[in-house]
Write an enzyme that holds these catalytic residues in place. Structure first.
Site, PDB file in Angstrom:
ATOM      1  N   LYS A  16       0.807  -1.214   0.000  1.00 31.20           N
ATOM      2  CA  LYS A  16       0.000   0.000   0.000  1.00 31.20           C
ATOM      3  C   LYS A  16       0.842   1.266   0.000  1.00 31.20           C
ATOM      4  O   LYS A  16       0.410   2.303  -0.499  1.00 31.20           O
ATOM      5  CB  LYS A  16      -0.942   0.007   1.213  1.00 31.20           C
ATOM      6  CG  LYS A  16      -2.071  -0.994   1.090  1.00 31.20           C
ATOM      7  CD  LYS A  16      -3.154  -0.702   2.113  1.00 31.20           C
ATOM      8  CE  LYS A  16      -4.320  -1.653   1.987  1.00 31.20           C
ATOM      9  NZ  LYS A  16      -5.277  -1.513   3.085  1.00 31.20           N
ATOM     10  N   LYS A  23     -13.724  -9.367  -6.612  1.00 37.44           N
ATOM     11  CA  LYS A  23     -14.657  -9.606  -5.516  1.00 37.44           C
ATOM     12  C   LYS A  23     -15.558  -8.382  -5.336  1.00 37.44           C
ATOM     13  O   LYS A  23     -15.113  -7.255  -5.548  1.00 37.44           O
ATOM     14  CB  LYS A  23     -13.713  -9.816  -4.325  1.00 37.44           C
ATOM     15  CG  LYS A  23     -14.274 -10.115  -3.025  1.00 37.44           C
ATOM     16  CD  LYS A  23     -13.126 -10.486  -2.078  1.00 37.44           C
ATOM     17  CE  LYS A  23     -13.190  -9.532  -0.904  1.00 37.44           C
ATOM     18  NZ  LYS A  23     -12.718 -10.038   0.342  1.00 37.44           N
ATOM     19  N   LYS A  42     -16.950  -3.090  -0.774  1.00 38.60           N
ATOM     20  CA  LYS A  42     -17.587  -1.833  -0.390  1.00 38.60           C
ATOM     21  C   LYS A  42     -16.741  -0.630  -0.772  1.00 38.60           C
ATOM     22  O   LYS A  42     -17.233   0.484  -0.769  1.00 38.60           O
ATOM     23  CB  LYS A  42     -17.942  -1.824   1.091  1.00 38.60           C
ATOM     24  CG  LYS A  42     -16.802  -2.118   2.044  1.00 38.60           C
ATOM     25  CD  LYS A  42     -17.301  -2.023   3.469  1.00 38.60           C
ATOM     26  CE  LYS A  42     -16.718  -3.057   4.399  1.00 38.60           C
ATOM     27  NZ  LYS A  42     -15.261  -3.054   4.511  1.00 38.60           N
TER      28      LYS A  42
END
Ligand code: AMP
Length: 320
Positions: free
Chosen positions: A107, A188, A191
């Site tokens: 990240k 996938k 959210k």
């Protein structure tokens, strides 16, 4: 006791419900705990007002799904306890250990303005686990290394300063359905996906759910068949329908002569599965006093559960 978290980085979606929340409500052990990990949603750019409202909404959704209120809490309600324990654990952890975390490297790699919390959040995660005394932490592959860190820190603290912490271990989550994005079945359903065309949220109105499912990507065949690798779009619809009806996706395939019929049936099954959750969540959100009461009680229980561990840890490490 198992501890599971859900990060309110977006609105809870169908995959969260069929893959996790519904299983937590139906098959969770009596002492298992669930928390809304809102502090973990602050390690990258975030909007404070949106985060606050997503945390409330996610709490309401978990309660509305049937998880007993006494087993749920919001992480930021324990900011004082977790902040103190995180410091103790940061003083137990080495810089090398934190910097080795694969997720941090992935990240942070090549980014400017990386928040220090992105490096240290696995230590906060260890504090989440160790404060509650969880022995098992159900996680996917991507979080295994973080649970290993919590395990190493618990062991190290116990052997260096005195026995305080239960040594946790990572376990496989209860197997629920795996739901893919309707618009891009290669990924996938999530959210935090920017384009929400292929994501069914728990609070979507029935008409919107129908529209999203009607537009789901399929393939160039015309008759439904269950071939997850070759035909992921249709397989996803069959798996969603199966999860909502308790049937097997392979058996369902033969029952629908066209893609249209399959989509119709899937949309209705999803609408009916989510209806009670949506209605109860909305009800709770329009009763802020009741939600605040539930939240306060959950926080008090969670703080009480960890109180003796935190005070022992502080004393043993030489604080106060
Ligand atoms: P997350 O949304 O990544 O915070 O995950 C919260 C929980 O929902 C975890 O137990 C995930 O495994 C589960 N989950 C999230 N998305 C999906 C999905 N598309 N299908 C099945 N389970 C999911």
């Amino acid at each position: 006791m198992r501890l599971s978290g859900i990060t309110p980085s977006g609105h809870a979606q169908l995959g969260n419900y069929l893959g996790a929340i519904r299983r937590w409500a139906a098959d969770g052990g009596e002492r298992d705990l669930y928390f809304i990990s809102d502090l973990h949603a602050m390690t990258t750019a975030h909007n404070p007002a949106r985060l606050r409202s997503l945390a409330e909404e996610t709490l309401a959704a978990l309660i509305a799904s049937g998880i007993p209120a006494e087993r749920v809490f919001v992480q930021s309600d324990l900011t004082a306890e977790l902040g103190a324990l995180t410091w103790v654990l940061e003083c137990t952890c080495t810089y090398g250990e934190a910097a080795r975390m694969i997720q941090f490297k992935e990240k942070a790699g090549g980014q400017a303005g990386v928040r220090l919390s992105l490096l240290t959040y696995p230590v906060l995660m260890a504090a989440d686990i160790l404060l509650q005394g969880a022995s098992e932490v159900p996680v996917g592959e991507d979080q295994n290394q973080h649970v290993e860190l919590a395990r190493a820190l618990a062991r190290r603290f116990n052997s260096t300063y005195g026995e305080v912490f239960t040594v946790p271990r990572a376990v496989l989550p209860l197997a629920g359905a795996r739901v893919r994005d309707l618009a891009d079945p290669a990924r996938k359903m999530s959210k935090s996906t920017k384009d929400s065309a292929g994501v069914v949220f728990l609070l979507d109105e029935p008409e919107l759910i129908r529209r999203k499912i009607r537009r789901a990507v399929t393939d160039s065949h015309s008759i439904p068949g269950y071939q997850p690798d070759e035909r992921p779009g249709i397989a996803n619809l069959l798996e969603i329908l199966a999860a909502c009806t308790g049937r097997a996706p392979g058996d369902l395939a033969g029952e629908y002569p066209t893609y249209g019929a399959l989509k119709e049936a899937t949309a209705e099954a999803v609408v009916e599965t989510l209806r009670p959750v949506r209605e109860r969540t909305t009800e709770l959100l329009t009763d802020p006093a009741e939600l605040a009461r539930i939240r306060k009680e959950g926080a008090a229980r969670a703080a009480e559960r960890g109180e003796h561990r935190l005070s022992s840890a502080l004393r043993l490490i030489g604080a106060g």
